[in-house]
Design a protein around this motif. Structure first.
Motif, short mmCIF file in Angstrom:
data_model
loop_
_atom_site.label_atom_id
_atom_site.label_comp_id
_atom_site.label_asym_id
_atom_site.label_seq_id
_atom_site.Cartn_x
_atom_site.Cartn_y
_atom_site.Cartn_z
N ALA A 81 0.83 -1.21 0.00
CA ALA A 81 0.00 0.00 0.00
C ALA A 81 0.87 1.25 0.00
N GLU B 260 -0.89 4.68 -1.17
CA GLU B 260 -2.19 4.71 -0.52
C GLU B 260 -1.99 5.07 0.95
N VAL C 89 -2.33 4.41 4.64
CA VAL C 89 -2.50 3.22 5.48
C VAL C 89 -3.18 3.66 6.77
#
Length: 144
Positions: A47, A52, A54
């Motif tokens: 991720a 992205e 987390v």
């Protein structure tokens, strides 16, 4: 003093069946925990590579959900083994059920690991049992 002995005896008698059921499944619990923690670690790494966010609460919630799912699968495999495995003489039935469940998790761990390393590689361990020699597939990079 006699009450303690009676309560202890009843507890022992009631729980002995549970212990006999759970004892052969203890390795599945350990393997499941190891796979879940590995998937969590590699999933967080993947991720971060994908840039992205987390979220700790979501990661904890999904990990606890996965633990509960695997507990259900382990108990189901144990029940199938106790019911059908003993009746039909298939002593490896719980291991076969858990092989399928943990095979999916192993594929997920490998996918997250290779994604975290920036490689487009897919691993499918079920191809090993289908007598295909290539369990690793390298995906070609798309040119822009």
């Amino acid at each position: 003093m006699d009450e303690r002995n009676v309560i202890g005896g009843i507890t022992t008698a009631a729980l002995s069946g549970c212990i006999e059921f759970l004892e052969p499944l203890r390795w599945f619990f350990l393997l499941g925990l190891i796979l879940i923690l590995a998937d969590l670690r590699f999933g967080i790494s993947a991720a971060k590579i994908r840039k992205e966010q987390v979220r700790t609460s979501r990661a904890i919630r999904r990990t606890i959900n996965k633990i509960i799912d695997y507990l259900c699968w382990i108990f189901t495999a144990g029940a199938l083994g106790a019911t059908f495995g003993v009746s039909f003489g298939i002593t490896t039935l719980p291991a076969l059920v858990m092989l399928v469940v943990y095979g999916i998790e192993i594929n997920s761990c490998f996918a997250n690991y290779f994604e975290a390393k920036g490689k487009k590689i897919k691993v499918n361990i079920f191809k090993f049992f289908a007598k295909k020699s290539d369990i690793i597939e390298v995906e070609e990079e798309e040119t822009k």
